[in-house]
Design a protein around this motif. Sequence first.
Motif, PDB file in Angstrom:
ATOM      1  N   CYS A 115      37.828   1.861  27.596  1.00  6.64           N
ATOM      2  CA  CYS A 115      38.957   0.741  26.746  1.00  6.64           C
ATOM      3  C   CYS A 115      37.771   0.112  25.719  1.00  6.64           C
ATOM      4  N   SER A 116      37.846   0.694  24.734  1.00  4.72           N
ATOM      5  CA  SER A 116      36.822   0.536  23.809  1.00  4.72           C
ATOM      6  C   SER A 116      37.171  -0.643  22.818  1.00  4.72           C
ATOM      7  N   SER A 117      38.308  -1.165  22.986  1.00  6.31           N
ATOM      8  CA  SER A 117      38.749  -2.287  21.929  1.00  6.31           C
ATOM      9  C   SER A 117      39.073  -3.822  22.764  1.00  6.31           C
ATOM     10  N   LEU A 118      38.931  -3.629  24.098  1.00  7.94           N
ATOM     11  CA  LEU A 118      39.111  -4.557  24.963  1.00  7.94           C
ATOM     12  C   LEU A 118      38.552  -5.893  24.416  1.00  7.94           C
ATOM     13  N   LEU A 119      39.317  -6.959  24.431  1.00  6.91           N
ATOM     14  CA  LEU A 119      38.621  -8.330  24.006  1.00  6.91           C
ATOM     15  C   LEU A 119      38.542  -9.272  25.184  1.00  6.91           C
ATOM     16  N   THR A 120      39.351  -9.301  26.076  1.00 11.88           N
ATOM     17  CA  THR A 120      39.374 -10.116  27.304  1.00 11.88           C
ATOM     18  C   THR A 120      40.097  -9.557  28.578  1.00 11.88           C
ATOM     19  N   ILE A 121      39.555  -9.964  29.509  1.00 11.80           N
ATOM     20  CA  ILE A 121      39.890  -9.397  30.968  1.00 11.80           C
ATOM     21  C   ILE A 121      39.895 -10.571  31.767  1.00 11.80           C
ATOM     22  N   ASP A 122      41.258 -10.759  32.407  1.00 13.45           N
ATOM     23  CA  ASP A 122      41.595 -11.912  33.212  1.00 13.45           C
ATOM     24  C   ASP A 122      41.311 -11.428  34.501  1.00 13.45           C
ATOM     25  N   THR A 153      32.725  -7.044  18.572  1.00 12.93           N
ATOM     26  CA  THR A 153      32.976  -8.441  18.874  1.00 12.93           C
ATOM     27  C   THR A 153      32.701  -8.572  20.452  1.00 12.93           C
ATOM     28  N   GLY A 154      32.591  -7.731  21.140  1.00  8.09           N
ATOM     29  CA  GLY A 154      32.403  -7.949  22.614  1.00  8.09           C
ATOM     30  C   GLY A 154      33.542  -8.004  23.423  1.00  8.09           C
ATOM     31  N   VAL A 155      33.289  -8.217  24.660  1.00  7.12           N
ATOM     32  CA  VAL A 155      34.518  -8.636  25.676  1.00  7.12           C
ATOM     33  C   VAL A 155      34.269 -10.012  26.361  1.00  7.12           C
ATOM     34  N   THR A 156      35.267 -10.859  26.582  1.00  5.67           N
ATOM     35  CA  THR A 156      35.279 -11.914  27.362  1.00  5.67           C
ATOM     36  C   THR A 156      35.682 -11.765  28.864  1.00  5.67           C
ATOM     37  N   LEU A 157      35.210 -12.297  29.703  1.00  2.00           N
ATOM     38  CA  LEU A 157      35.744 -12.103  31.249  1.00  2.00           C
ATOM     39  C   LEU A 157      35.982 -13.726  31.529  1.00  2.00           C
ATOM     40  N   ASN A 158      37.338 -13.690  32.079  1.00  2.00           N
ATOM     41  CA  ASN A 158      37.942 -14.835  32.421  1.00  2.00           C
ATOM     42  C   ASN A 158      37.859 -14.588  34.122  1.00  2.00           C
ATOM     43  N   ILE A 159      37.091 -15.591  34.708  1.00  2.76           N
ATOM     44  CA  ILE A 159      37.212 -15.625  36.265  1.00  2.76           C
ATOM     45  C   ILE A 159      38.340 -16.554  36.799  1.00  2.76           C
ATOM     46  N   GLY A 160      38.816 -16.193  37.474  1.00  3.51           N
ATOM     47  CA  GLY A 160      39.886 -17.084  38.372  1.00  3.51           C
ATOM     48  C   GLY A 160      39.436 -18.191  39.125  1.00  3.51           C
ATOM     49  N   GLU A 161      40.258 -19.175  39.229  1.00  7.03           N
ATOM     50  CA  GLU A 161      39.881 -20.223  40.081  1.00  7.03           C
ATOM     51  C   GLU A 161      39.412 -19.951  41.154  1.00  7.03           C
ATOM     52  N   LYS A 162      40.039 -19.276  42.032  1.00  8.47           N
ATOM     53  CA  LYS A 162      39.961 -18.851  43.606  1.00  8.47           C
ATOM     54  C   LYS A 162      39.024 -17.917  43.769  1.00  8.47           C
ATOM     55  N   VAL A 163      38.345 -17.075  42.859  1.00 10.71           N
ATOM     56  CA  VAL A 163      37.464 -16.100  43.009  1.00 10.71           C
ATOM     57  C   VAL A 163      36.155 -16.769  43.547  1.00 10.71           C
ATOM     58  N   GLU A 164      35.710 -16.336  44.891  1.00  9.19           N
ATOM     59  CA  GLU A 164      34.752 -16.843  45.531  1.00  9.19           C
ATOM     60  C   GLU A 164      33.511 -16.178  45.471  1.00  9.19           C
ATOM     61  N   SER A 165      33.503 -14.883  45.039  1.00  7.26           N
ATOM     62  CA  SER A 165      32.356 -13.904  44.939  1.00  7.26           C
ATOM     63  C   SER A 165      32.615 -12.827  43.919  1.00  7.26           C
ATOM     64  N   VAL A 217      27.009  -3.004  28.219  1.00  4.06           N
ATOM     65  CA  VAL A 217      26.469  -4.214  27.477  1.00  4.06           C
ATOM     66  C   VAL A 217      27.432  -4.877  26.337  1.00  4.06           C
ATOM     67  N   ASN A 218      28.652  -4.594  26.549  1.00  2.00           N
ATOM     68  CA  ASN A 218      29.648  -5.234  25.331  1.00  2.00           C
ATOM     69  C   ASN A 218      30.143  -6.511  25.974  1.00  2.00           C
ATOM     70  N   LEU A 219      29.664  -6.789  27.204  1.00  2.00           N
ATOM     71  CA  LEU A 219      30.286  -8.221  27.905  1.00  2.00           C
ATOM     72  C   LEU A 219      29.551  -9.144  26.964  1.00  2.00           C
ATOM     73  N   VAL A 220      29.974 -10.273  26.507  1.00  2.00           N
ATOM     74  CA  VAL A 220      29.518 -11.311  25.682  1.00  2.00           C
ATOM     75  C   VAL A 220      29.715 -12.790  26.240  1.00  2.00           C
ATOM     76  N   LYS A 221      30.649 -12.813  26.988  1.00  2.00           N
ATOM     77  CA  LYS A 221      31.150 -14.112  27.434  1.00  2.00           C
ATOM     78  C   LYS A 221      31.649 -14.161  28.921  1.00  2.00           C
ATOM     79  N   VAL A 222      31.368 -14.928  29.731  1.00  2.00           N
ATOM     80  CA  VAL A 222      32.053 -15.147  30.998  1.00  2.00           C
ATOM     81  C   VAL A 222      32.545 -16.819  31.191  1.00  2.00           C
ATOM     82  N   ASN A 223      33.948 -16.916  31.144  1.00  2.00           N
ATOM     83  CA  ASN A 223      34.390 -18.074  31.393  1.00  2.00           C
ATOM     84  C   ASN A 223      34.816 -18.339  32.859  1.00  2.00           C
ATOM     85  N   PHE A 224      34.388 -19.652  33.527  1.00  2.00           N
ATOM     86  CA  PHE A 224      34.891 -19.974  34.945  1.00  2.00           C
ATOM     87  C   PHE A 224      35.742 -21.132  34.843  1.00  2.00           C
ATOM     88  N   SER A 225      36.630 -21.212  35.588  1.00  2.00           N
ATOM     89  CA  SER A 225      37.696 -22.356  35.725  1.00  2.00           C
ATOM     90  C   SER A 225      37.006 -23.578  36.005  1.00  2.00           C
TER      91      SER A 225
END
Length: 222
Positions: free
Chosen positions: A66-73, A109-121, A147-155
């Motif tokens: 999925c080479s155009s992916l910008l965000t994954i929740d 532009t890279g892809v951003t990973l958004n990690i849910g509040e209740k994810v423990e691991s 290598v395209n992952l550029v950002k990780v956001n935590f709740s």
Amino acid sequence: TNIEIPKNVIEMGNEVFMNCTSLEEVVLPDTITSLGYSVFEGCSSLKSANIPKLITVIPRDTFYNCSSLLTIDISENVTGVTEINYNAINATHYYERYSTFLNAGSKSTGVTLNIGEKVESIPDYFFSYVDTNGLGTADDEVISSNVNLVKVNFSNNSNLKTIGTYAFYRTKLTNISFPESLIDIGASSFSESSLTSVDISDSVTTINSMAFYKSSLVKINF
């Protein structure tokens, strides 16, 4: 093309949207309890996607190519990614592959990973690719990464406690601020990444071997 799956859908089989190259956005409802493999594989125009909260294991090849992916929740209940075995040579020789996110994300532009509040691991090899090269032994593992992952956001209320082995190996992350809940940073979890700065919270008690090996790290804030 944008698609929103209705709430009456509770299960999606294998390869549902595979190679739908015009698909740009899909919204999956939280009613989905089961996802097959390769659901979005080859959706080269897909820009955003979510994992429903009732899904605990992200199936193999979900976002492969999925080479155009910008965000994954990532949903709150994810505990792992699927490991697959191929009978590559004969009945006694096989290799294992983790390829859930392989080649996902825009190279520009890279892809951003958004990690849910209740994810423990965050699981082992989460954003990596593992191949025992047909020999079926750990000593022969070939490990690369997305290598395209550029950002990780935590709740803000993150419950994350552990980051697995090789979870973000060789990614393009340049900085990361760990949540106050984090306890354990896995072995080689950020090795050979582009990290230049890290904020480590007081809650961290264990930093495992080679966690930041050969990264670009120049600053750690405790």
